[in-house]
Design an enzyme around this catalytic site. Sequence first.
Site, PDB file in Angstrom:
ATOM      1  N   LYS A 241       0.857  -1.189   0.000  1.00 34.07           N
ATOM      2  CA  LYS A 241       0.000   0.000   0.000  1.00 34.07           C
ATOM      3  C   LYS A 241       0.888   1.231   0.000  1.00 34.07           C
ATOM      4  CE  LYS A 241      -4.440   1.043   0.070  1.00 34.07           C
ATOM      5  NZ  LYS A 241      -5.490   0.361  -0.700  1.00 34.07           N
TER       6      LYS A 241
ATOM      7  N   ASP B 251      -6.920   4.582  -5.138  1.00 37.62           N
ATOM      8  CA  ASP B 251      -7.539   4.458  -3.816  1.00 37.62           C
ATOM      9  C   ASP B 251      -8.223   5.795  -3.571  1.00 37.62           C
ATOM     10  OD1 ASP B 251      -7.421   2.479  -1.349  1.00 37.62           O
ATOM     11  OD2 ASP B 251      -7.232   4.481  -0.498  1.00 37.62           O
TER      12      ASP B 251
ATOM     13  N   THR C   5     -15.221  -2.667  -7.002  1.00 39.10           N
ATOM     14  CA  THR C   5     -15.345  -2.832  -5.555  1.00 39.10           C
ATOM     15  C   THR C   5     -16.808  -2.843  -5.139  1.00 39.10           C
ATOM     16  OG1 THR C   5     -13.235  -1.666  -5.291  1.00 39.10           O
ATOM     17  CG2 THR C   5     -14.550  -2.004  -3.316  1.00 39.10           C
TER      18      THR C   5
END
Length: 444
Positions: free
Chosen positions: A126, A166, A209
Amino acid sequence: MGYVDEILTRVERQYPEQAEFKQAVTEVLESLRPVIERDEAHYRKEALLERLTTPDRQLLFRVAWVDDEGQTQVNNAYRVQFNNAIGPYKGGLRLHPSVNLSIIKFLGFEQIFKNALTGLPIGGGKGGCDFDPKGRSDREIMAFCQSFMTELARYIGADIDVPAGDIGTGAREIGYLFGQYKRLKGTYEGVLTGKGLAFGGSLVRTEATGYGLLYLVDELVKDHGSSLAGKTLTVSGAGNVAIYAIKKAQALGAKVVTCSDSSGWVYDEAGIDVELLQEVKEVKRARLTEYVAKRPSATYHEGRGVWSVKTDIALPCATQNELTLADAKQLVANGVYAVAEGANMPTTLEATKYLQEQGVLFVPGKAANAGGVAVSALEMSQNSERLSWSFEKTDEELKQIMQNIYYNIKEAALEYDRPDDFVLGANIAGFKKVAQAMEAQGVY
């Protein structure tokens, strides 16, 4: 002291200030106790939990860029490459003022297990920066992204580490990042996912998602003898995940009555008008007050309150720790049937425990929101093959992956005599795959 407790103590001692990371480690390790205790001496000898909770690499760097006024700005950036036992590091880049090392480490740690659950060969990582893209011009965004990638480029690659989008990092940002990587490296490779369709992006990535969340929830509900048709759902957030979760939920026959942003939330008794929501949030980038102004059936409320609404299924899709113990008690009092996390760790540990104790079906984010990274990995496959799949093919692959995740976490929970404990099931299923790969590759 048992091995799990030793590691929890070790993490607390080493990282006392990293609250989010400690929370993520605690949630995972507590549910791994049944696995570890079956063969504690072996795992301790291999120092497997120490290796799992310590990133392979933590990169902290400065990003200096020039704004439209000619002023030089400086931000703090991070990339944590956590574990690549089953494939290249894979995880998004978060651009938000709240970003710090603890948040990036918690997200990277979660990503290890989430990526393992997809069944695809991708490791956990990440990254991000405390840069705020809100209110910035396209030129400023480009200047920041180019400076950010100038430093990051030396540590990533299609077979090394493949970042993605993100919070705060959408198609525009990914485009600028990819352009700078290509300029620096002189190579055209699938080093980023979430790219535009014109240069190697995948269909369904935008929807992945939110759609994936509903594919899993649909399977959960069916497996418990019910259906989404006619159910009332509450959703938090009004970003990419929330919008496409609402859209797919409605397609499956459910009625979604809430959404929210950082200022307040909306209750729409007629059901959220997803096209209007997209116009307000994606086109105009405006506040939800504009949605209410055009929607007579909707009311706007300042602050928090989404979880006070009576609902069958709650889907937290905003940010970490947004659903507290008090919220969980309200949901239970209102008869909630299931909670599935669309965001990363949006439910506090206390709230999760309470919901499970009250018999609410609870699916953690590492399983429920894995659709995004799953399609990112499918984008990597398409890039490697120099192919572009149809929307239908990619969507069907996503649906199959999410259904497989549900049954894998269900079976892992059953194996340890904990039916419907999907937190335990998700952590154990992910851990077993990663642990097996780590042991097979020796100490490194």
